[in-house]
Scaffold this motif. Structure first.
Motif, PDB file in Angstrom:
ATOM      1  N   ASP A 266      47.201  39.593  35.339  1.00  0.00           N
ATOM      2  CA  ASP A 266      48.137  38.412  35.075  1.00  0.00           C
ATOM      3  C   ASP A 266      48.971  39.753  32.964  1.00  0.00           C
ATOM      4  OD1 ASP A 266      47.744  36.463  35.755  1.00  0.00           O
ATOM      5  OD2 ASP A 266      46.132  35.628  34.567  1.00  0.00           O
ATOM      6  N   HIS A 267      48.104  40.612  32.843  1.00  0.00           N
ATOM      7  CA  HIS A 267      48.968  41.903  31.927  1.00  0.00           C
ATOM      8  C   HIS A 267      49.590  42.256  32.259  1.00  0.00           C
ATOM      9  CE1 HIS A 267      48.649  45.066  29.350  1.00  0.00           C
ATOM     10  NE2 HIS A 267      47.661  43.800  28.780  1.00  0.00           N
ATOM     11  N   LYS A 268      50.840  42.532  31.051  1.00  0.00           N
ATOM     12  CA  LYS A 268      52.208  43.040  31.099  1.00  0.00           C
ATOM     13  C   LYS A 268      52.576  43.907  31.519  1.00  0.00           C
ATOM     14  CE  LYS A 268      53.135  43.952  26.545  1.00  0.00           C
ATOM     15  NZ  LYS A 268      53.410  43.057  24.761  1.00  0.00           N
ATOM     16  N   ILE A 269      51.217  45.246  31.355  1.00  0.00           N
ATOM     17  CA  ILE A 269      51.286  46.470  31.893  1.00  0.00           C
ATOM     18  C   ILE A 269      50.913  46.933  32.870  1.00  0.00           C
ATOM     19  CG2 ILE A 269      50.747  48.586  30.757  1.00  0.00           C
ATOM     20  CD1 ILE A 269      51.200  47.834  28.525  1.00  0.00           C
TER      21      ILE A 269
ATOM     22  N   HIS B 297      48.489  47.448  45.518  1.00  0.00           N
ATOM     23  CA  HIS B 297      48.015  46.401  46.596  1.00  0.00           C
ATOM     24  C   HIS B 297      46.217  46.038  46.303  1.00  0.00           C
ATOM     25  CE1 HIS B 297      51.649  46.829  48.297  1.00  0.00           C
ATOM     26  NE2 HIS B 297      51.548  48.384  48.614  1.00  0.00           N
ATOM     27  N   HIS B 298      46.013  46.207  45.005  1.00  0.00           N
ATOM     28  CA  HIS B 298      44.772  44.864  44.502  1.00  0.00           C
ATOM     29  C   HIS B 298      44.658  44.175  44.840  1.00  0.00           C
ATOM     30  CE1 HIS B 298      44.174  49.397  43.413  1.00  0.00           C
ATOM     31  NE2 HIS B 298      44.248  49.766  42.596  1.00  0.00           N
ATOM     32  N   ILE B 299      43.576  43.423  44.537  1.00  0.00           N
ATOM     33  CA  ILE B 299      43.235  42.418  45.297  1.00  0.00           C
ATOM     34  C   ILE B 299      42.377  40.991  43.998  1.00  0.00           C
ATOM     35  CG2 ILE B 299      42.081  40.815  46.859  1.00  0.00           C
ATOM     36  CD1 ILE B 299      41.211  42.897  48.375  1.00  0.00           C
ATOM     37  N   PRO B 300      43.471  40.144  44.005  1.00  0.00           N
ATOM     38  CA  PRO B 300      42.975  39.920  42.514  1.00  0.00           C
ATOM     39  C   PRO B 300      42.112  38.130  42.728  1.00  0.00           C
ATOM     40  CG  PRO B 300      45.314  39.320  43.404  1.00  0.00           C
ATOM     41  CD  PRO B 300      44.656  40.366  43.780  1.00  0.00           C
TER      42      PRO B 300
END
Length: 238
Positions: A74-77, A86-89
């Motif tokens: 969710d962070h803007k950077i 393609h990491h997994i939240p």
């Protein structure tokens, strides 16, 4: 899938390692498979652990898709970078979605990285492991790759200022032989077996570590049971 962002990010990380003159000692990278799905499982003592865990897979020319808490996405950077790599939240209010996402990645031949302690260990000792990694590996039919990192807490960890200077800090990375889920092995039992293996790797890394605190004020990064002033596991739960 197209990898337009991950390789340049790795290049930036290598440049940072050289700038900080980090002394990286990697052992066991031959245990990372060159193809096929696998679940990389590590202890968690610093905010940059995923960078060093991912580094261990580079000799095998593999990229690791890490499971990370949703707030990072969710962070803007960091968010756009995490999605592009393609990491997994992981949304703790909806863990099923993350589990299915990771399962799909493993079955498609990816290496997925997890930290089964879920949060950074402020005592720098192993916390209890969640069973999600064991359940993922069992359902996907892939091996677990045990890993331990040590020294990363001296660069950036919870409750301490970042040390982004030319610090010459040694970073130890140990990768063990694959742990395969047994036939009908319960997730709890597999989790304990995995944790024991990571504890062995962590112990090896700590014994071989070339630095010692320069004095009482510098002993914060050493666990209490090793004579340091880090919180005990009991204190760290407060």
């Amino acid at each position: 899938m197209a990898e337009l962002v991950y390789p340049p990010v790795i290049g930036v990380a290598h440049t940072m390692f050289r700038a900080f003159d980090l002394r990286i000692d990697l052992a066991g990278s031959e245990n990372i498979p060159r193809k096929g799905g696998a679940l990389l499982v590590s202890n968690h003592i610093g905010y940059l652990d995923f960078v060093f865990c991912g580094l261990a897979a580079r000799p095998a020319k593999r990229l690791v898709r890490f499971m990370a808490k949703k707030s990072v996405f969710d962070h803007k950077i960091s968010g756009p970078l995490m999605r592009a790599m393609h990491h997994i939240p992981v949304d703790r209010a909806d863990g099923v979605h993350a589990f299915q996402h990771a399962l799909k990645a493993l079955r498609s031949g990816e290496i997925v990285g997890v930290f089964p302690e879920a949060t950074i260990s402020r005592s720098f000792t192993l916390k209890q492991f969640k069973t999600g990694a064991a359940r993922l590996a069992t359902e996907a039919g892939v091996p677990l790759l045990p890993m331990a990192v040590w020294g990363t807490q001296r660069v950036w960890t919870k409750g301490r200022p970042r040390n982004f200077s030319r610090s010459h800090i040694p970073i130890s990375i140990r990768v063990g032989e694959a742990v395969h889920p047994g036939a009908d092995e319960k997730p709890g039992k597999l989790t304990l077996r995995l944790r024991d293996r990571i504890a062995e790797l962590l112990g090896d890394a700590q014994r071989d570590y070339p630095d010692r605190p320069k004095g009482p004020e510098d002993s914060w990064w050493l666990p209490a049971h090793m004579g340091g002033t880090a919180p005990t596991p009991e204190e760290a739960r407060d």
